[in-house]
Design a protein around this motif. Structure first.
Motif, short mmCIF file in Angstrom:
data_model
loop_
_atom_site.label_atom_id
_atom_site.label_comp_id
_atom_site.label_asym_id
_atom_site.label_seq_id
_atom_site.Cartn_x
_atom_site.Cartn_y
_atom_site.Cartn_z
N GLY B 101 31.50 26.32 37.86
CA GLY B 101 31.54 27.05 36.60
C GLY B 101 30.22 27.12 35.84
O GLY B 101 29.82 28.18 35.37
N ASP B 105 28.14 30.45 34.85
CA ASP B 105 27.85 30.78 33.45
C ASP B 105 26.36 30.97 33.23
O ASP B 105 25.92 31.92 32.59
N THR B 146 38.14 27.08 40.44
CA THR B 146 37.92 27.63 39.10
C THR B 146 38.14 29.13 39.01
O THR B 146 38.52 29.64 37.98
N SER B 148 35.86 31.19 38.86
CA SER B 148 34.86 31.77 37.96
C SER B 148 34.03 32.85 38.63
O SER B 148 33.28 33.56 37.98
N THR B 151 35.65 35.99 37.00
CA THR B 151 35.96 36.09 35.57
C THR B 151 34.82 36.76 34.81
O THR B 151 33.67 36.74 35.24
N SER B 259 42.64 35.94 35.04
CA SER B 259 41.70 36.58 34.13
C SER B 259 42.28 37.90 33.62
O SER B 259 41.75 38.49 32.68
#
Lengths: 388, 415, 176
Positions: B101, B105, B146, B148, B151, B259
């Motif tokens: 994650g 990010d 995750t 991610s 997302t 999501s």
């Protein structure tokens, strides 16, 4: 899942579906950095009320929209070239295709020509790879949709353009536009969605991402098409059919073109028969062959078609056949509502013998040619009718 | 299948998956007109040799030699700005993010800075601030959990000003997610177990939370079935490449589902427990998932019942009367946790009191539960939970999850 | 003549007026509830001084703005007048705003249907949603309010419910 090979899946299309979906367009366009969209519509096919509904959704937005409502079945690359010149001059920065089939095809190719600033759109070649992100395209499928609106395919002037970048950024499915002109038009939308979703669901190169779309598409058609055909006022059922059409296009974009799709396409291109009508006619034949040859994963069809309870109650080895029985019954039910309007054979569809020959000629050029020609021969006077 | 009166669904990420998926990277970059990606990762991932695998797979058709492996476990504005400078100084034209994650990010943050030529990242926080596509971003997750990689949000912390900036935009979705079994082969069993349960919580919560829709449902159903089947296999046989790939795919499906449909109480309390006690997110998800189901059962029993077929298969589904199916789903998920507890030799905790830190001390002492219950009131996941939650409700669920006893459903306040 | 027409988007004066009136009403009701209801008061006390939030419709309003000034909660009209807004709850279209404010679609359903965009710090936004829920319970008859909120607070004492309702209504209409 076939774990031996690498697979890829992509669906660039966002779906907005339901009550007041159109009214979100100003916000959606702003999010795509577009302020000056051009609406491309086949007004004769969708009706002037649909055009007014779409334009009305922009009320209070302060936006000015371009409107080209003259798409017809005859619109070709020449028209696209003319439109392209105006678009470049007026600096439209997004396209909204209103209506099924042709309007989306025209908008996709127009987007290609405008985004690439092609000097002469008549010289666009389908083979030339697109390496560039195009301007945002929104499709608003309405009466007469065939599911290809959300796909990465565009067919114009007998050419098929295919690229990831041609697919729309957004599909808006609004119940106010979901109503078909008549039962047969609704059936054609549903059967085109069913045909392409089925082919993508059972084909050899499986992956669970694509299956999520085809599963939902098949289940929605199965649960809603009959009500939508029988009761044209049933907005919820009509919207569900429109949903399944949109989903089928996303699944289809990620699968190799199937045999049913090819059949539907060729009859539509040459004779203007709605793709769903032909795909519905060919569906049992193609699947029966598949069952006999054990070629596709027909068992996978049973769960979305039958629902969870029936699926669990049917032993695994019986599922392929049960899926076919269910599908045939489903088509019969549709015919019992529509009667002869949903033809069982090419003869019932009024296809004269010499036009059939033309079709056979064109199919001869396809890699699946020999097989498809066989299917067309069987469709000609309704093999099933004779048998049954 | 339910058609909501209105719904939205979007996942524009191209997914490339397989045992040799990494080898596709050069083609994918060239297709997008990129030749010189900046590879970012963290020390743990690099130390495990995963970036070497990525580099070898990419080969020399594109220049992927520039690797920054110092992304901290907590995303940081200064790191984002420093790596953005590195990107510009070396005239890079794409980003490859290898990790979990925080790496994702950070990559999204760098992408905003370099694509928008931003001096101040803050100007692009909030909804709708990004208006156009960013540079090509390839996400390569190294945990199957995750989600991610699919997302559209990023959280970047400004540790100097003590600010947490949230970014949300479809343009933050990575262009491509690569799911390759080699990226998770060396993950230890207990981490595999909890990250896998994180994915399970995404799939299950997405199926019963408020924004559920036919497409998120289809993704959830597929994910739930795969996780229930493959997670124990991957934990038992860490080197089983097929189970690893199945888990990576399932976690991605679950990521797409949640999501779009959002998550509820499980994540709400899980985020709070994580931030108050510093315990791993996946473990909180694993423990709290049965309680999220129980708490919302009176509102969503029919929907939860539909999860039984993909989880347990036809036999169990038929043998369970319809009105007991939701409850059966709860007990099977508890059973899965028990199973993972057994396979990992007890490292997969079954209740909050069993979570231990490195020294073997309990990480979640009972008297800290009120603090967690208050912290949960500040977390956004509660918005999408079917039933309302307040401090007392949070407290009740946490107490049960601490002891490891099923929730006393008669105590759930029904309006 | 060009084959492309330019079409100016129209106006929706009636929907706009309706939404504007109900936003005005809600804004004044929040101001009133902050005086009458202890829970609303408590929520506001946890928010920073000069905290301001807005609720309204995209793309072009109308909006209502409520803010805290020297510890007092005030309805600030339809425009933030240059005040920084910490939380913005934006309904995606005027028509969706009409659905919500004419109680055809509850706040919970509107959330489920992705009608709202929340912009700002999450903990603050959550406080605003809790406040709006309580105000809805005061303003609406039980039948409608129980649809509007996830869980109708049947455990409230009659004194809180009815006493509070009279207080909120009077102050809303008088603007005090």
């Amino acid at each position: 899942m076939n774990s031996a090979a690498v697979f890829a899946f992509t669906c660039p299309v966002k779906t907005n579906s339901g009550n007041k979906a159109l009214e979100n367009l100003p916000v959606e366009l702003a999010g795509l950095n577009a302020v000056n969209p051009l609406v491309v519509a086949n007004a004769r096919a969708v009706g002037s009320k649909a055009v007014r509904t779409l334009m009305g959704a922009f009320g209070d937005s302060g936006m000015t929209l371009g409107l080209f409502e003259g798409v017809t079945e005859a619109t070709d690359l020449g028209v696209v070239d003319h439109l392209k010149n105006i678009c470049l001059e007026k600096k439209y920065d997004a396209f909204i295709a209103l209506g099924g089939g042709k309007a989306a095809d025209v908008a996709k190719v127009l987007n290609l020509a405008v985004s690439l600033k092609t000097p002469d759109a008549r010289r666009l070649l389908p083979e030339a790879p697109v390496r560039k992100r195009l301007l945002p395209l929104v499709v608003v499928p309405a009466a007469g949709a065939d599911g290809l609106e959300t796909s990465q395919l565009a067919c114009l002037s007998r050419m098929v353009f295919s690229s990831e970048w041609l697919a729309p950024a957004l599909a808006v499915l609004d119940p106010r536009l979901a109503r078909a002109k008549n039962g047969i038009q609704m059936a054609a939308t549903g059967l085109a969605a069913l045909g392409r979703a089925v082919e993508s669901h059972i084909s050899a190169d499986q992956n669970p991402f694509r299956k999520a779309y085809s599963f939902a598409a098949i289940r929605f058609v199965r649960e809603n098409l009959l009500s939508a055909v029988a009761d044209p006022g049933n907005r919820k059922a009509a919207l569900a059919v429109l949903n399944s059409a949109a989903m089928s296009g996303c699944a289809f974009s990620n699968a190799a073109s199937g045999r049913l799709h090819k059949l539907g396409q060729v009859f539509y291109d040459l004779l203007g028969i709605p793709q769903g009508v032909i795909m519905g006619m060919g569906l049992p034949l193609v699947l029966e062959d598949a069952l006999r040859e054990g070629r596709y994963d027909l068992a996978a069809l049973f769960q979305p078609l039958a629902g969870d309870d029936a699926f669990a109650q049917t032993p695994a080895e019986k599922r392929p056949e049960a899926a076919l029985v269910l599908l045939n019954r489903f088509l019969e039910d549709l015919r019992s509502v529509l009667g002869k309007e949903l033809p069982k054979s090419l003869r019932e569809a009024g296809v004269p013998g010499y036009r059939k020959e033309e079709i056979l000629d064109v199919l001869g050029q396809d890699e699946d040619g020999p097989y498809l020609r066989g299917v067309v021969e069987r469709m000609a006077d309704g093999e099933r009718e004779r048998k049954g | 299948m339910l058609l909501p009166d209105y719904y939205e669904f979007c996942c524009r990420v191209k997914i490339v998956a397989g045992h040799d998926a990494l080898e596709k990277i050069p083609d994918l970059l060239i297709e997008r007109g990129a030749k010189k990606p900046l590879v970012i990762t963290d020390k743990g991932v690099a130390g495990a040799g995963l970036t070497d695998i990525v580099s070898r797979a990419i080969g020399d058709r594109v220049d992927a030699g520039l690797i920054a492996d110092d992304v901290p476990p907590d995303s940081d504005l200064r790191v984002v700005n420093r790596l953005a400078r590195l990107y510009r100084d070396n005239a890079c034209d794409a980003i490859i993010a290898v990790g979990g994650g925080s790496v994702m990010d950070t990559a999204k943050g760098i992408n905003i800075v370099v694509s928008e030529n931003a001096e101040d990242l803050m100007a692009f926080s909030g909804v709708g601030a990004l208006k156009r596509p960013l540079k090509p971003l390839i996400a390569i997750p190294t945990t199957a959990g995750t989600g991610s990689e699919v997302t559209q949000v990023a959280v970047i912390k400004d540790h100097e000003k003590h600010l947490k900036m949230a970014f949300g935009s479809y343009f933050l979705l990575p262009d491509i997610a690569i799911l390759d079994s080699r990226m998770t082969l060396t993950m230890p069993p207990f981490i595999t177990a909890m990250t896998g349960m994180d994915a399970m919580s995404h799939a299950v919560e997405a199926y019963y939370c408020l924004q559920k829709n036919p497409l998120s449902d289809a993704h959830s159903l597929a994910a739930v079935g795969m996780i229930y089947r493959y997670l124990p296999l991957a934990v038992k046989n860490p080197e089983d490449r097929d189970s690893r790939l199945a888990m990576a795919v399932a976690a991605c499906l679950a990521g797409i589902a949640f999501s779009n449909s959002m998550v509820g109480l499980v994540h709400n309390l899980g985020h709070a427990t994580g931030s108050v006690c510093g315990v791993p997110h996946g473990l909180c998800m694993a423990i709290l998932l049965p309680y999220g189901l129980e708490y919302n059962l009176h509102k969503r029993a029919n929907v939860m019942a539909e999860l039984l077929l993909p989880i347990a298969g036809e036999q169990v589904y038929l043998a369970t009367p319809p009105e007991q199916r939701a409850q059966k789903v709860v007990s099977l998920i508890r059973g899965l946790n028990e199973n993972l507890h057994a396979i990992t030799g007890g490292r997969h905790a079954r209740c909050l009191q069993e979570i231990k830190d490195r020294e073997g001390k309990p990480s979640v002492p009972r008297d800290i539960l009120p603090q967690i219950a208050s912290a949960a009131l500040l977390d956004g996941a509660s918005i999408y939970n079917p039933e309302d939650t307040d401090y007392e409700d949070n407290r009740m669920v946490l107490e049960a999850a601490w002891e490891g006893k099923p929730l006393d459903r008669t105590r759930v306040k029904k309006g | 003549m060009s084959i492309i027409k330019d079409v100016q988007s129209g106006k929706k004066p009636l929907k706009r007026a309706y939404v504007a009136i109900f936003l005005w009403f809600t804004g004044r009701a929040i101001q009133a509830a902050a005086k009458v209801d202890r829970e609303v008061k408590k929520e506001f006390e946890k928010l920073p001084e000069n905290f301001t939030f807005s609720l309204g419709c995209l793309p072009d309003g109308p909006w209502m703005v409520v803010g805290r000034e020297k510890g007092v909660v005030k309805y600030l009209g339809g425009d933030s007048r240059g005040r920084p807004v910490q939380v913005r709850l934006a309904i995606k279209s005027l028509d969706a705003g009409f659905l919500i404010l004419s109680f055809q679609e509850s706040t919970t359903l509107a959330t489920a249907r992705n009608r709202l965009i929340t912009d700002g710090e999450i903990p603050y936004a959550l406080a605003i949603i809790r406040i709006l829920d309580i105000v809805e319970v005061y303003l609406l008859p039980k039948l409608i309010a129980s649809l509007a909120v996830k869980r109708y607070p049947s455990w409230w004492t009659p004194a809180r419910k009815f006493g509070g309702r009279i207080g909120v209504y009077t102050r809303t209409l008088l603007g005090i």
